[in-house]
Motif scaffolding. Structure first.
Motif, short mmCIF file in Angstrom:
data_model
loop_
_atom_site.label_atom_id
_atom_site.label_comp_id
_atom_site.label_asym_id
_atom_site.label_seq_id
_atom_site.Cartn_x
_atom_site.Cartn_y
_atom_site.Cartn_z
N THR A 55 -13.55 152.13 52.21
CA THR A 55 -12.28 152.07 52.95
C THR A 55 -11.16 151.88 51.93
N ILE A 56 -9.93 151.72 52.42
CA ILE A 56 -8.81 151.51 51.50
C ILE A 56 -8.85 150.12 50.86
N THR A 57 -9.67 149.20 51.39
CA THR A 57 -9.71 147.83 50.87
C THR A 57 -11.02 147.46 50.19
N TRP A 80 -11.08 145.75 46.58
CA TRP A 80 -9.97 146.12 45.69
C TRP A 80 -8.89 145.05 45.77
N ASP A 81 -8.36 144.62 44.64
CA ASP A 81 -7.28 143.63 44.61
C ASP A 81 -6.03 144.17 45.31
N THR A 82 -5.75 145.44 45.11
CA THR A 82 -4.64 146.12 45.77
C THR A 82 -5.22 147.27 46.59
N PRO A 83 -4.99 147.29 47.91
CA PRO A 83 -5.54 148.38 48.72
C PRO A 83 -5.02 149.74 48.27
N PHE A 84 -5.85 150.75 48.44
CA PHE A 84 -5.44 152.12 48.18
C PHE A 84 -4.59 152.62 49.35
N LEU A 90 -15.08 157.57 45.49
CA LEU A 90 -15.86 156.60 44.72
C LEU A 90 -17.05 157.31 44.09
N LEU A 91 -17.12 157.23 42.77
CA LEU A 91 -18.24 157.77 42.01
C LEU A 91 -19.02 156.59 41.46
N VAL A 92 -20.34 156.57 41.68
CA VAL A 92 -21.16 155.44 41.25
C VAL A 92 -22.34 155.94 40.41
N ALA A 93 -22.77 155.10 39.50
CA ALA A 93 -23.94 155.41 38.67
C ALA A 93 -24.73 154.13 38.44
N LYS A 94 -26.00 154.19 38.76
CA LYS A 94 -26.88 153.03 38.64
C LYS A 94 -27.40 152.91 37.22
N GLY A 95 -27.41 151.70 36.71
CA GLY A 95 -28.01 151.43 35.41
C GLY A 95 -29.45 150.98 35.58
N PHE A 96 -30.22 151.05 34.52
CA PHE A 96 -31.59 150.56 34.56
C PHE A 96 -31.59 149.15 34.01
N THR A 97 -31.84 148.17 34.83
CA THR A 97 -31.77 146.73 34.52
C THR A 97 -30.39 146.38 33.99
N SER A 98 -30.25 146.13 32.71
CA SER A 98 -28.99 145.69 32.12
C SER A 98 -28.36 146.82 31.31
N PRO A 99 -27.02 146.93 31.31
CA PRO A 99 -26.39 147.97 30.50
C PRO A 99 -26.55 147.72 29.00
N PHE A 136 -16.21 154.58 39.38
CA PHE A 136 -14.82 154.99 39.30
C PHE A 136 -14.32 155.09 40.73
N ALA A 137 -13.21 154.44 41.04
CA ALA A 137 -12.53 154.59 42.32
C ALA A 137 -11.25 155.35 42.03
N ILE A 138 -11.13 156.55 42.60
CA ILE A 138 -10.04 157.45 42.28
C ILE A 138 -9.12 157.60 43.50
#
Length: 98
Positions: A70-72, A31-35, A41-50, A93-95
């Motif tokens: 972590t926060i960083t 993260w450019d700016t720490p939380f 963190l919610l993640v979703a895998k794509g199949f090859t290319s979006p 998404f990082a919330i």
């Protein structure tokens, strides 16, 4: 914060983070700016290319997991239907409060 990342770690969408490929199927998001606190963190895998419609070639057994958060930074991993690490595009998404 949100992001869309290609299999080669190229940032395709979002901002406020960098991506480093740590090895096959392992990606570090910094993260450019720490939380203030550890984000969700919610993640979703794509199949090859979006940009590709895989049609019936999609393999539902493929997976993605959050290894560290972590926060960083966060480390995520993408895997094949056979349970082996493989490079893949993904979105997240990082919330939390930066």
């Amino acid at each position: 914060m949100r992001g869309l990342v290609a299999a080669d770690c190229t940032i395709l969408g979002g901002s406020g983070f960098t991506c480093t490929q740590l090895g096959t199927g392992r990606y570090q998001l910094t993260w450019d700016t720490p939380f203030v606190n550890r984000p969700t963190l919610l993640v979703a895998k794509g199949f090859t290319s979006p940009d590709v419609d895989a049609g019936t070639g999609v393999q539902p057994g493929e997976s993605m997991v959050v290894d560290v958060i972590t926060i960083t930074q966060a480390i995520v991993a993408t895997g094949s239907a056979a349970g082996v690490l493989q490079n893949s595009s993904f979105g997240f998404f990082a919330i939390g409060t930066p």
